[in-house]
Design a protein around this motif. Structure first.
Motif, mmCIF file in Angstrom:
data_model
loop_
_atom_site.group_PDB
_atom_site.id
_atom_site.type_symbol
_atom_site.label_atom_id
_atom_site.label_comp_id
_atom_site.label_asym_id
_atom_site.label_seq_id
_atom_site.Cartn_x
_atom_site.Cartn_y
_atom_site.Cartn_z
ATOM 1 N N THR A 110 0.829 -1.202 0.000
ATOM 2 C CA THR A 110 0.000 0.000 0.000
ATOM 3 C C THR A 110 0.867 1.256 0.000
ATOM 4 N N ARG A 111 2.177 1.099 0.150
ATOM 5 C CA ARG A 111 3.114 2.219 0.070
ATOM 6 C C ARG A 111 3.621 2.362 -1.370
ATOM 7 N N ALA A 112 3.362 3.509 -1.973
ATOM 8 C CA ALA A 112 3.772 3.719 -3.360
ATOM 9 C C ALA A 112 5.282 3.679 -3.521
ATOM 10 N N ASP A 113 6.030 4.092 -2.487
ATOM 11 C CA ASP A 113 7.487 4.104 -2.615
ATOM 12 C C ASP A 113 8.057 2.689 -2.626
ATOM 13 N N ILE A 114 7.381 1.749 -1.951
ATOM 14 C CA ILE A 114 7.796 0.339 -2.005
ATOM 15 C C ILE A 114 7.403 -0.249 -3.352
ATOM 16 N N GLY A 115 6.145 -0.085 -3.744
ATOM 17 C CA GLY A 115 5.676 -0.567 -5.040
ATOM 18 C C GLY A 115 5.214 -2.007 -4.999
#
Length: 338
Positions: A110-115
């Protein structure tokens, strides 16, 4: 307000009933005199290390999969994201190049930076059959390398299903992960009612494969709505506390009854306390509150018959929901006519 047709509404209800998409989907199920061997290894060393296997002398290898768990993208822009990335990397098992990865197991944070993670799975049945042919020992150790992707693969998991006449009747299921870290539910369907889980001869074990986890990051697992563990994770099978080595899997050398605390939790679990005699199904809920761990694999061994792995709510409940929706639509239509 737009007027929904009856079938449009039914479709909406069906979509709602399946909203919890599968985080664990069956890669295969086997029933009979079957057993299971699972182990993992991860490092940024060359070679990476050795993966273990336990196969009884005289057993027949039914299936063997090698999972290669890459780091997430775009967190690392050079993480593997395609089968071609894995097949061209020069990954080896026991000195043999594995270039037949044919399935990508996706997981989304759910974290865009993790992807997202793109774990690859290869069928290595023929290779493992050749490595164990004519063996006079039950235990094996095979070297693993990760070629050009060494620092962008957290590790490898080798899962082997075998058959041997000395084993009792049971079922094995290998499951591909791909969870949404926000939480998803899977239902295991059984072909016949469970026998008494308190009987000493009864067995029910769940093993999880998790990558990109360390340093207190953990996942929550519930079975039939009750907490199994909230400390799943860490790099128990990794040789370094660094990205490219963060992997753990429940299997060889792990204790299903010893999972109290983050450091002790080894991702192999006894499900017996969560099951009841007569059960025809059970649920597994997985969630990663930190939204940065990848549950990419699971294994099940059960004294019983596993027939299907289903996402979301069980099929009988789906039908009940649809029927309830149709009844509601009919009631509304009658009121309008009145």
């Amino acid at each position: 307000m737009k007027r929904l047709s009856k079938w449009t509404a039914v479709a909406a209800l069906c979509a709602f009933s399946g909203a919890a998409s599968a985080d664990l989907t069956a890669a295969g199920t086997w029933t009979g005199n079957v057993g299971l061997s699972v182990d993992g290894i991860g490092s940024n060393l060359t070679p990476v290390g050795d993966v273990q296997a336990f196969v009884p002398v005289g057993a027949t290898i039914l299936q063997a999969y090698l999972y290669s768990a890459g780091t997430p993208s775009p967190w690392y822009p050079d993480s593997p994201t395609t089968l071609a990335d894995y097949n061209g990397a020069g990954i080896t098992l026991a000195g043999n190049i594995v270039s037949n990865f044919d399935t990508l197991v996706g997981a989304v944070s759910t974290r865009a930076d993790i992807g997202a993670w793109y774990t690859a799975r290869a069928d290595v049945t023929t290779l493992v059959q050749s490595l164990t042919a004519g063996a006079v020992t039950d235990s094996f150790s095979w070297g693993v390398t990760e070629g050009s992707l060494n620092s962008r693969i957290d590790g490898q998991v080798l899962a082997i299903v075998y058959e041997h006449a000395s084993l009792g009747l049971g079922s094995v299921a290998l499951l591909d992960g791909g969870q949404n870290t926000g939480g998803e539910t899977t239902f295991v369907q059984l072909g016949s009612p469970l026998t008494d889980p308190t009987d000493p001869s009864f067995a029910a074990q769940l093993g999880l494969g998790i990558s990109f986890s360390c340093c207190g990051q953990s996942s929550t697992i519930q079975v039939n709505g009750s907490m199994l563990t909230d400390t799943a994770g860490n790099f128990n099978d990794g040789l370094q506390a660094s990205d490219g080595s963060l992997i753990t899997v429940g299997g060889i050398g792990d204790d299903p009854s010893n999972n109290v605390g983050y450091d002790m939790d080894d991702e192999l679990y006894d499900l017996s306390p969560f099951l009841a005699e007569g059960d025809m199904s059970f649920s597994i809920f997985t969630q990663n509150p930190t939204n940065d761990d990848n549950i990419f694999f699971a294994s099940l061994y059960l004294t019983g018959e596993i027939t299907d792995i289903r996402p979301g709510i069980p099929e009988p409940q789906t039908y009940a929901l649809m029927l309830a929706g149709l009844a509601l639509i009919g009631a509304v239509a009658r009121r309008r006519r009145g």
